[in-house]
Structures are given as C-alpha cells and as structure tokens.
Design an enzyme around this catalytic site. Structure first.
Site, PDB file in Angstrom:
ATOM      1  CG  ASP A  46      59.188  49.885   9.059  1.00 13.39           C
ATOM      2  OD1 ASP A  46      60.288  50.050   9.608  1.00 13.39           O
ATOM      3  OD2 ASP A  46      58.978  50.144   7.853  1.00 13.39           O
ATOM      4  CE1 TYR A  51      58.658  53.595   3.057  1.00 12.41           C
ATOM      5  CE2 TYR A  51      57.651  52.768   5.044  1.00 12.41           C
ATOM      6  CZ  TYR A  51      58.629  52.687   4.078  1.00 12.41           C
ATOM      7  OH  TYR A  51      59.558  51.684   4.141  1.00 12.41           O
ATOM      8  CE  LYS A  76      62.156  51.876   7.148  1.00 13.93           C
ATOM      9  NZ  LYS A  76      60.711  51.973   6.894  1.00 13.93           N
ATOM     10  CG  HIS A 109      64.392  55.092   3.967  1.00 14.16           C
ATOM     11  ND1 HIS A 109      63.114  55.598   3.941  1.00 14.16           N
ATOM     12  CD2 HIS A 109      64.278  53.824   3.484  1.00 14.16           C
ATOM     13  CE1 HIS A 109      62.282  54.679   3.463  1.00 14.16           C
ATOM     14  NE2 HIS A 109      62.966  53.597   3.178  1.00 14.16           N
TER      15      HIS A 109
HETATM   16  N1  LIG Z   1      63.919  50.165   4.254  1.00 12.46           N
HETATM   17  C1  LIG Z   1      63.526  50.131   2.991  1.00 12.46           C
HETATM   18  O1  LIG Z   1      64.197  50.649   2.086  1.00 12.46           O
HETATM   19  C2  LIG Z   1      62.242  49.439   2.669  1.00 12.46           C
HETATM   20  C3  LIG Z   1      61.919  49.139   1.330  1.00 12.46           C
HETATM   21  C4  LIG Z   1      60.743  48.430   1.096  1.00 12.46           C
HETATM   22  C5  LIG Z   1      59.914  48.075   2.144  1.00 12.46           C
HETATM   23  N2  LIG Z   1      60.229  48.413   3.440  1.00 12.46           N
HETATM   24  C6  LIG Z   1      59.350  48.060   4.590  1.00 12.46           C
HETATM   25  O2  LIG Z   1      58.956  46.706   4.509  1.00 12.46           O
HETATM   26  C7  LIG Z   1      57.528  46.622   4.437  1.00 12.46           C
HETATM   27  C8  LIG Z   1      57.091  45.430   3.624  1.00 12.46           C
HETATM   28  O3  LIG Z   1      57.595  45.460   2.332  1.00 12.46           O
HETATM   29  P1  LIG Z   1      56.677  45.644   1.032  1.00 12.46           P
HETATM   30  O4  LIG Z   1      55.590  46.586   1.340  1.00 12.46           O
HETATM   31  O5  LIG Z   1      57.589  45.968  -0.068  1.00 12.46           O
HETATM   32  O6  LIG Z   1      56.132  44.228   0.651  1.00 12.46           O
HETATM   33  P2  LIG Z   1      55.771  42.795   1.260  1.00 12.46           P
HETATM   34  O7  LIG Z   1      55.365  42.861   2.664  1.00 12.46           O
HETATM   35  O8  LIG Z   1      56.874  41.907   0.869  1.00 12.46           O
HETATM   36  O9  LIG Z   1      54.519  42.467   0.341  1.00 12.46           O
HETATM   37  C9  LIG Z   1      53.363  43.244   0.359  1.00 12.46           C
HETATM   38  C10 LIG Z   1      52.397  42.668  -0.649  1.00 12.46           C
HETATM   39  O10 LIG Z   1      51.977  41.370  -0.201  1.00 12.46           O
HETATM   40  C11 LIG Z   1      50.563  41.372  -0.096  1.00 12.46           C
HETATM   41  N3  LIG Z   1      50.169  40.562   1.061  1.00 12.46           N
HETATM   42  C12 LIG Z   1      50.547  40.733   2.361  1.00 12.46           C
HETATM   43  N4  LIG Z   1      49.990  39.781   3.131  1.00 12.46           N
HETATM   44  C13 LIG Z   1      49.242  39.011   2.317  1.00 12.46           C
HETATM   45  C14 LIG Z   1      48.418  37.869   2.524  1.00 12.46           C
HETATM   46  N5  LIG Z   1      48.282  37.326   3.738  1.00 12.46           N
HETATM   47  N6  LIG Z   1      47.788  37.323   1.450  1.00 12.46           N
HETATM   48  C15 LIG Z   1      47.940  37.848   0.207  1.00 12.46           C
HETATM   49  N7  LIG Z   1      48.707  38.928  -0.053  1.00 12.46           N
HETATM   50  C16 LIG Z   1      49.357  39.503   1.001  1.00 12.46           C
HETATM   51  C17 LIG Z   1      50.146  42.802   0.065  1.00 12.46           C
HETATM   52  O11 LIG Z   1      48.842  42.984  -0.427  1.00 12.46           O
HETATM   53  P3  LIG Z   1      47.662  43.558   0.529  1.00 12.46           P
HETATM   54  O12 LIG Z   1      48.107  44.927   0.930  1.00 12.46           O
HETATM   55  O13 LIG Z   1      46.487  43.509  -0.381  1.00 12.46           O
HETATM   56  O14 LIG Z   1      47.536  42.634   1.688  1.00 12.46           O
HETATM   57  C18 LIG Z   1      51.179  43.523  -0.800  1.00 12.46           C
HETATM   58  O15 LIG Z   1      50.797  43.483  -2.150  1.00 12.46           O
HETATM   59  C19 LIG Z   1      57.143  47.981   3.843  1.00 12.46           C
HETATM   60  O16 LIG Z   1      55.783  48.264   4.020  1.00 12.46           O
HETATM   61  C20 LIG Z   1      58.064  48.875   4.598  1.00 12.46           C
HETATM   62  O17 LIG Z   1      57.578  49.095   5.910  1.00 12.46           O
HETATM   63  C21 LIG Z   1      61.390  49.073   3.708  1.00 12.46           C
END
Ligand SMILES: NC(=O)c1ccc[n+]([C@@H]2O[C@H](COP(=O)([O-])OP(=O)(O)OC[C@H]3O[C@@H](n4cnc5c(N)ncnc54)[C@H](OP(=O)(O)O)[C@@H]3O)[C@@H](O)[C@H]2O)c1
Length: 284
Positions: A46, A51, A76, A109
């Site tokens: 994704d 981004y 997006k 988005h």
């Molecule tokens: N549509 C939208 O408006 C929208 C908004 C926000 C996000 N998104 C999408 O959703 C995705 C995920 O959301 P997010 O990036 O906000 O956060 P998330 O996946 O909820 O959390 C990411 C955090 O968790 C940590 N993490 C992941 N796996 C881990 C593990 N096994 N052990 C320890 N820490 C871990 C990562 O650190 P490390 O990197 O150090 O592993 C990072 O700090 C985004 O990348 C994006 O693609 C979409």
C-alpha cells in the site's frame, strides 16, 4: 498462513488479507523494503501519492523477481484533488511514477483536503474524483477502486452519481479505535474495509493492558493488534521497513477470544503523541 490468505472484492478481484503499509518509508528506502517484504511472502503493498515514495515502491515491485500478476499494489489519489481532469492526470501520473502498466487498487485518499479534514463542502468534488477513478477502472488502468477515510455520508454522496460502488474503504481501525457501525455499513454493501494504522501508528506498543493480553496469548503487541483487525473481517496494513518486524507481523495464526475482542474494541482511545498533529489522528 496469513500471507497466502485472501479476500475477494465485490468485482471478484482477489486481495491478500495482510499487506505492507509504506507511509514514512522514504523513497530511497522503499524499493528495498518492498523487495524484503515480497521475499518474506507479502503480496499486497500500500502506497499513496502523498507518501512521496511511489517511485521507490514501483522499483521494488519491478525488481522483486515475483511476477507482476502475483502482486497487489494500491495507491491513493491525493486528498486535495477534487476535479475530474486533475484526478485523471494524477492517476496517469501514479502509473508513470510507479512504472507499472496497471494498479490493482486506487483510492481517494480522503473526502476532504488534509488542511480542511472533516470540514468544507467537497460533495461535488468527490463525485468528480470518483468519476475519474471509474473511467480509469473501465479503461483497465486500475483493477479496483475505492475510498479512504469516507464516512457513511461521504459514501452516500458519491452513490448519487456513481456507476461503480467502491470496492474498498480504507479506515483508521485498531484496538481502541474501532468504527463498528461504519465497518458494518461497508460490509453490508460488499465494501471491504482495510484497516490502516493497525498498531495505532506505534502508539499502542506501550499500553500495559494490551501488553498483558499479548503475553497471555504468547504473542507480541503488534501480532495481537494485527490479529484483532483480521478477526474484524478487515484487511490489515501494518507498516514497517524492518524485515524482522515484517516476518513477526505475519505470524498471526492464533485466535483471540470473543471476550478479548470486546476488550480490545473498548480500550481507551490511543494517545498518538507527537503524531496527533496528523488530521487522521485528530479524533474528527
Ligand atoms: N488512508 C490513510 O489515510 C492512511 C493513514 C495512515 C496510514 N495508512 C496506511 O496504513 C499503514 C500503516 O499505518 P501506520 O504507518 O500509521 O502505522 P502502524 O502500522 O499502525 O504502526 C507502525 C509502527 O509500528 C511499528 N512496528 C511495526 N511492526 C512492528 C513490530 N513487529 N515490532 C515493533 N514495532 C513494530 C513500526 O516501527 P518500525 O518501522 O520500526 O517497524 C511503526 O513505528 C501506512 O503505512 C499506510 O500504508 C493510511
């Protein structure tokens, strides 16, 4: 094994249940992260125009050694684009930046530009952006189309003029933030919900209640949180560029009890700390 499990979208397109989020992975690191994820077995990636890493993500896909038709790539349309012609140009722009012949899923988005999130009147603009996505879908540039951060009223608005019902609505879904009614509304209409920030953008990692529950299941907090979103029937999108975390996040073959699902749903909302400045975490 979750990496090989799939959902079927309402247009019969297959989408892997676990994907890799790439927000906050810099463009120059994205290709390696995508190659690592694909090597580990991820088939769903994704990204978004916002981004700034579509180039790197596309490079990772093209150099992964796995056939394009075995991969599911989402991007997006920038939230600020609310007219048909600009949206069409931006969709073509994503294809060029990614260096791909087609995109598997393209989303609007957000229903409003980020600086006016949950404000303003963008009803007409969203219908125009949606029409551009429908055109791209019918032209075969994208295999499925959807929205993100859309409330029921936003979905009803595009339904007035749409010819295609969104295949997906990507929403903020994690333990402590579960929009139960909106998820049910989407599921009732065959709209798959993708759970973004399933680990609460990292904010839930230190939650003692979640830590204790994870310990009880013999798993980590991210594993418990990812499993929670999957058991809701949503497609989960954890982000990491760390191959060890990618591997660990795919080890979710356990079952959370109904009582614990309820406890995770009813958890006090996460405090996103310094990231509360992002509109998606503003509670609007
Ligand atoms: N549509 C939208 O408006 C929208 C908004 C926000 C996000 N998104 C999408 O959703 C995705 C995920 O959301 P997010 O990036 O906000 O956060 P998330 O996946 O909820 O959390 C990411 C955090 O968790 C940590 N993490 C992941 N796996 C881990 C593990 N096994 N052990 C320890 N820490 C871990 C990562 O650190 P490390 O990197 O150090 O592993 C990072 O700090 C985004 O990348 C994006 O693609 C979409």
């Amino acid at each position: 094994m979750i990496l090989t499990e799939t959902y079927i979208l309402s247009n019969d397109v297959t989408i892997p249940k676990l994907g890799l989020g790439t927000w906050f992975i810099d463009d120059d690191k994205a290709a390696q992260a995508v190659r690592d994820a694909i090597e580990i077995g991820y088939r769903n990636i994704d990204t978004a125009q916002a981004y700034g890493n579509e180039r790197g993500v596309g490079e990772g896909i093209r150099t992964s050694g796995v056939a394009r038709d075995e991969l599911f790539i989402s991007t997006k349309l920038a939230a600020e684009i609310k007219d048909h012609d600009a949206a069409t140009a931006a969709i073509d722009g994503s294809l060029t930046t990614l260096g791909l012949d087609y995109i598997d899923l393209m989303l609007i988005h957000a229903p409003q530009p980020w600086e006016d999130f949950r404000g303003g009147d963008y009803a007409e603009g969203n219908r125009e952006a949606w029409r551009a996505l429908e055109d791209a879908y019918k032209a075969g540039k994208v295999r499925s189309i959807g929205v993100s951060n859309f409330l029921q009223s936003d979905l009803e608005n595009i339904a007035v003029t749409s010819t295609v019902t969104p295949h997906v609505n990507q929403l903020l879904v994690h333990a402590g933030n579960t929009p139960t009614e909106l998820i049910a509304y989407c599921q009732d209409r065959g709209i798959l919900v993708q759970a973004y920030s399933p680990i609460a953008h990292g904010a839930i990692l230190d939650n003692p209640q979640v830590q204790a529950m994870a310990e009880r299941y013999g798993v980590t907090v991210p594993q418990l949180c990812i499993r929670y979103t999957l058991q809701l029937g949503t497609q989960s999108l954890p982000k990491t560029a760390n191959p060890d975390h990618m591997r660990a996040n795919a080890q979710v073959d356990f079952e959370i009890s109904e009582a614990d699902m309820t406890a995770l749903r009813d958890l006090n909302a996460a405090d996103y700390g310094e990231h509360s400045v992002f509109p998606v975490y503003s509670g609007k």
